[in-house]
Design a protein around this motif. Structure first.
Motif, mmCIF file in Angstrom:
data_model
loop_
_atom_site.group_PDB
_atom_site.id
_atom_site.type_symbol
_atom_site.label_atom_id
_atom_site.label_comp_id
_atom_site.label_asym_id
_atom_site.label_seq_id
_atom_site.Cartn_x
_atom_site.Cartn_y
_atom_site.Cartn_z
ATOM 1 N N ARG A 56 0.839 -1.213 0.000
ATOM 2 C CA ARG A 56 0.000 0.000 0.000
ATOM 3 C C ARG A 56 0.867 1.255 0.000
ATOM 4 N N ASP A 57 1.913 1.272 0.822
ATOM 5 C CA ASP A 57 2.833 2.416 0.856
ATOM 6 C C ASP A 57 3.542 2.582 -0.486
ATOM 7 N N PHE A 58 4.009 1.478 -1.057
ATOM 8 C CA PHE A 58 4.691 1.487 -2.350
ATOM 9 C C PHE A 58 3.802 2.125 -3.413
ATOM 10 N N CYS A 59 2.544 1.699 -3.470
ATOM 11 C CA CYS A 59 1.609 2.228 -4.460
ATOM 12 C C CYS A 59 1.350 3.717 -4.236
ATOM 13 N N ARG A 60 1.218 4.101 -2.980
ATOM 14 C CA ARG A 60 0.927 5.501 -2.660
ATOM 15 C C ARG A 60 2.103 6.412 -3.008
ATOM 16 N N VAL A 61 3.297 6.090 -2.536
ATOM 17 C CA VAL A 61 4.433 6.995 -2.739
ATOM 18 C C VAL A 61 4.900 7.020 -4.193
ATOM 19 N N ASN A 62 4.658 5.959 -4.935
ATOM 20 C CA ASN A 62 5.045 5.926 -6.344
ATOM 21 C C ASN A 62 3.909 6.339 -7.263
ATOM 22 N N ARG A 63 2.774 6.702 -6.686
ATOM 23 C CA ARG A 63 1.602 7.189 -7.438
ATOM 24 C C ARG A 63 1.317 6.287 -8.639
ATOM 25 N N VAL A 64 1.122 5.001 -8.347
ATOM 26 C CA VAL A 64 0.943 4.021 -9.411
ATOM 27 C C VAL A 64 -0.450 4.091 -10.021
ATOM 28 N N VAL A 65 -0.535 3.590 -11.243
ATOM 29 C CA VAL A 65 -1.795 3.399 -11.944
ATOM 30 C C VAL A 65 -2.071 1.900 -11.899
ATOM 31 N N HIS A 66 -3.194 1.513 -11.313
ATOM 32 C CA HIS A 66 -3.568 0.099 -11.263
ATOM 33 C C HIS A 66 -4.238 -0.268 -12.580
ATOM 34 N N LEU A 67 -3.751 -1.324 -13.211
ATOM 35 C CA LEU A 67 -4.333 -1.756 -14.468
ATOM 36 C C LEU A 67 -5.764 -2.259 -14.252
ATOM 37 N N THR A 68 -6.616 -1.978 -15.219
ATOM 38 C CA THR A 68 -7.994 -2.470 -15.171
ATOM 39 C C THR A 68 -8.016 -3.909 -15.683
ATOM 40 N N ARG A 69 -9.114 -4.599 -15.446
ATOM 41 C CA ARG A 69 -9.274 -5.966 -15.980
ATOM 42 C C ARG A 69 -9.147 -5.975 -17.499
ATOM 43 N N GLU A 70 -9.738 -4.967 -18.132
ATOM 44 C CA GLU A 70 -9.675 -4.892 -19.589
ATOM 45 C C GLU A 70 -8.237 -4.741 -20.068
ATOM 46 N N GLN A 71 -7.451 -3.908 -19.401
ATOM 47 C CA GLN A 71 -6.044 -3.732 -19.767
ATOM 48 C C GLN A 71 -5.266 -5.032 -19.548
ATOM 49 N N GLU A 72 -5.546 -5.708 -18.433
ATOM 50 C CA GLU A 72 -4.873 -6.973 -18.145
ATOM 51 C C GLU A 72 -5.197 -8.013 -19.206
ATOM 52 N N GLU A 73 -6.472 -8.116 -19.596
ATOM 53 C CA GLU A 73 -6.881 -9.082 -20.613
ATOM 54 C C GLU A 73 -6.212 -8.779 -21.958
ATOM 55 N N ALA A 74 -6.153 -7.504 -22.327
ATOM 56 C CA ALA A 74 -5.497 -7.123 -23.579
ATOM 57 C C ALA A 74 -4.017 -7.484 -23.539
ATOM 58 N N MET A 75 -3.362 -7.269 -22.409
ATOM 59 C CA MET A 75 -1.948 -7.626 -22.274
ATOM 60 C C MET A 75 -1.755 -9.129 -22.371
ATOM 61 N N ASP A 76 -2.657 -9.904 -21.742
ATOM 62 C CA ASP A 76 -2.560 -11.366 -21.796
ATOM 63 C C ASP A 76 -2.698 -11.869 -23.230
ATOM 64 N N ILE A 77 -3.622 -11.297 -23.977
ATOM 65 C CA ILE A 77 -3.816 -11.692 -25.380
ATOM 66 C C ILE A 77 -2.565 -11.362 -26.193
ATOM 67 N N ASP A 78 -2.021 -10.171 -25.990
ATOM 68 C CA ASP A 78 -0.824 -9.768 -26.725
ATOM 69 C C ASP A 78 0.359 -10.661 -26.374
ATOM 70 N N GLN A 79 0.527 -10.976 -25.097
ATOM 71 C CA GLN A 79 1.633 -11.839 -24.685
ATOM 72 C C GLN A 79 1.474 -13.241 -25.252
ATOM 73 N N ALA A 80 0.239 -13.747 -25.288
ATOM 74 C CA ALA A 80 -0.007 -15.073 -25.856
ATOM 75 C C ALA A 80 0.348 -15.092 -27.336
ATOM 76 N N LYS A 81 0.048 -13.992 -28.035
ATOM 77 C CA LYS A 81 0.385 -13.908 -29.454
ATOM 78 C C LYS A 81 1.890 -14.056 -29.652
ATOM 79 N N TRP A 82 2.665 -13.376 -28.818
ATOM 80 C CA TRP A 82 4.121 -13.421 -28.964
ATOM 81 C C TRP A 82 4.699 -14.745 -28.489
#
Length: 91
Positions: A56-82
């Motif tokens: 929680r501290d790591f995410c807060r101090v680094n002001r991270v963007v949490h990936l959405t399910r849709e972004q994760e699914e798109a990444m999984d499809i792209d990785q599977a392609k490669w």
């Protein structure tokens, strides 16, 4: 001094405006968070493990963007392609 804890520090200079991405994987039964972290682009990430409060501290101090399910699914499809290729896709 002994016994003192320091405040969490960002990994990068606060003036560095590159986005920092987190992809949550799971919370273990021992209270550790397994996640992926990337800078500038979510396509290249490293796997990390931290205790829940440190995550929680790591995410807060680094002001991270949490990936959405849709972004994760798109990444999984792209990785599977490669990794495995898709018939008809040559690029």
């Amino acid at each position: 001094m002994a016994g003192e804890t320091s405040a969490p520090q960002p990994l990068f200079d606060v003036d560095d405006l590159q986005a920092r991405y987190v992809r949550f994987h799971r919370l273990t039964e021992r209270g550790f968070v397994e996640f992926a972290f990337g800078v500038g682009s979510p396509e290249l990430m490293t796997e990390l493990i931290l205790p829940l409060d440190a995550y929680r501290d790591f995410c807060r101090v680094n002001r991270v963007v949490h990936l959405t399910r849709e972004q994760e699914e798109a990444m999984d499809i792209d990785q599977a392609k490669w990794r495995y290729g898709i018939p008809g896709v040559t690029e």
